[in-house]
Design an enzyme around this catalytic site. Sequence first.
Site, PDB file in Angstrom:
ATOM      1  N   SER A 186       0.793  -1.235   0.000  1.00 28.29           N
ATOM      2  CA  SER A 186       0.000   0.000   0.000  1.00 28.29           C
ATOM      3  C   SER A 186       0.822   1.280   0.000  1.00 28.29           C
ATOM      4  O   SER A 186       0.292   2.349  -0.252  1.00 28.29           O
ATOM      5  CB  SER A 186      -0.945  -0.006   1.185  1.00 28.29           C
ATOM      6  N   HIS A 214      -5.504  -4.667  -0.168  1.00 32.12           N
ATOM      7  CA  HIS A 214      -5.561  -3.560  -1.133  1.00 32.12           C
ATOM      8  C   HIS A 214      -5.776  -4.038  -2.573  1.00 32.12           C
ATOM      9  O   HIS A 214      -5.836  -3.217  -3.484  1.00 32.12           O
ATOM     10  CB  HIS A 214      -4.289  -2.713  -1.062  1.00 32.12           C
ATOM     11  N   LYS A 244     -12.001  -2.094   3.133  1.00 38.42           N
ATOM     12  CA  LYS A 244     -11.424  -1.167   2.146  1.00 38.42           C
ATOM     13  C   LYS A 244     -12.366  -1.048   0.947  1.00 38.42           C
ATOM     14  O   LYS A 244     -13.406  -0.415   1.063  1.00 38.42           O
ATOM     15  CB  LYS A 244     -10.011  -1.597   1.818  1.00 38.42           C
TER      16      LYS A 244
HETATM   17  C1  PLP Z   1      -5.560  -2.618   5.928  1.00 42.01           C
HETATM   18  C2  PLP Z   1      -4.911  -3.925   5.986  1.00 42.01           C
HETATM   19  C3  PLP Z   1      -5.272  -4.862   6.953  1.00 42.01           C
HETATM   20  C4  PLP Z   1      -6.264  -4.539   8.027  1.00 42.01           C
HETATM   21  O1  PLP Z   1      -7.568  -4.617   7.573  1.00 42.01           O
HETATM   22  P1  PLP Z   1      -8.760  -4.046   8.482  1.00 42.01           P
HETATM   23  O2  PLP Z   1      -9.960  -4.709   7.960  1.00 42.01           O
HETATM   24  O3  PLP Z   1      -8.753  -2.576   8.326  1.00 42.01           O
HETATM   25  O4  PLP Z   1      -8.442  -4.472   9.885  1.00 42.01           O
HETATM   26  C5  PLP Z   1      -4.683  -6.106   6.920  1.00 42.01           C
HETATM   27  N1  PLP Z   1      -3.755  -6.411   6.001  1.00 42.01           N
HETATM   28  C6  PLP Z   1      -3.362  -5.539   5.054  1.00 42.01           C
HETATM   29  C7  PLP Z   1      -2.351  -5.947   4.041  1.00 42.01           C
HETATM   30  C8  PLP Z   1      -3.914  -4.252   5.026  1.00 42.01           C
HETATM   31  O5  PLP Z   1      -3.532  -3.382   4.092  1.00 42.01           O
END
Ligand code: PLP
Length: 396
Positions: A186, A214, A244
């Site tokens: 990200s 992502h 997301k």
């Molecule tokens: C954002 C993210 C998470 C966390 O996800 P949430 O649902 O916000 O807890 C886990 N792994 C990766 C790779 C992320 O980018």
Amino acid sequence: MSSHTLEQFLNENLEDLKGKGLYNVIDPLESPNGPVITINGKELINLSSNNYLGLATDERLKKAAAGAIEKYGVGAGAVRTINGTLKLHVELEEKLAEFKHTESAIAYQSGFNCNMAAISAVMDKNDAILSDELNHASIIDGCRLSKAKIIRVNHSDMEDLRAKAKEAKECGLYNKIMVITDGVFSMDGDIALLPEIVKIAEEFDLITYVDDAHGSGVLGDGAGTVKHFGLSDKIDFQIGTLSKAIGVVGGYVAGKKNLIDWLKVRSRPFLFSTSLTPADVAASKKSIEILMESTELNKKLWENGNYLKKGLKELGFNIGNSETPITPCIIGDESLTQQFSKRLNEEGVYAKAIVFPTVPKGTGRVRNMPTAAHTKEMLDQAIAIYEKVGKEMGVI
Ligand SMILES: *Cc1c(COP(=O)(O)O)cnc(C)c1O
């Protein structure tokens, strides 16, 4: 009475952070987290959310959530394994398996939770995990929790991965070896080299684990990075988040039926933390249905991402080598980057500065997350503000 030791610890460390300008002050939103947000009464073009497809404020999802609240109330009432599994949870999991082209899926309360749950349910102190150095914090914590030996691999360096996989296999110290990676990284928007990773995994009998937080909703016409490479039957663990692109909250693992069956009896957040609320589940299910029915939002996201990238690049900004809509604008110096982000904010763009230690020293950047919900006018306005601030600060 407060502990003196605690007071001293907190004061010293908070002062230290504030002195270095590293104490993060949070700006609460007074609006939904859409393409334009309101902070302190001021409207700003929002280039900081992970709401890639604009689904967090979608009317269809809101309606599904409201309907579920009417029917089931606001809480699930128990953990999944007691009686906190509503039929809705099962329907969501069936939908997720279909979405990911796997036999089965299991939902958790967040993506973070998912990594806490899944890694330690399978790996233990007699195992080893090959982990990309830029993996997400929740992967790192999930690996630590498992007590397996963590072997850091240079970012997307396939020679390093191969050498370390070979060594781990041949030393004979480990029962199981896993390779674990983000699908999309990200900070730079680059994609994991999954075809090569799968090849190495096959050669050394590695368990494969891809956290596609992502990538889902973004790559592979929305189905994610694994689908993008056509590797759905080659990855043991496909992790996703519902927080997301899906626009709600929650996480999931998709994979073979026996893996999911095991997680249902051994993964601790599933056993010991109350299940996702009816509203979250209903909205997430609706979201996946929308993604499976149409690629319209996905196409719009890419169109907007490419438009923003082109605009910033033509102005002379360094936008790195992103392969996804994530658009870093690399400024370099840490304090200059922070100042740049602050000036953008004053001019009407909300885009966060990301600096060391989140990214390497000297590669401070303002990270832009365009979404399907932005209009061309909003992006044009953001690009014009970038031009103004960039010239003013001598960055372009
Ligand atoms: C954002 C993210 C998470 C966390 O996800 P949430 O649902 O916000 O807890 C886990 N792994 C990766 C790779 C992320 O980018």
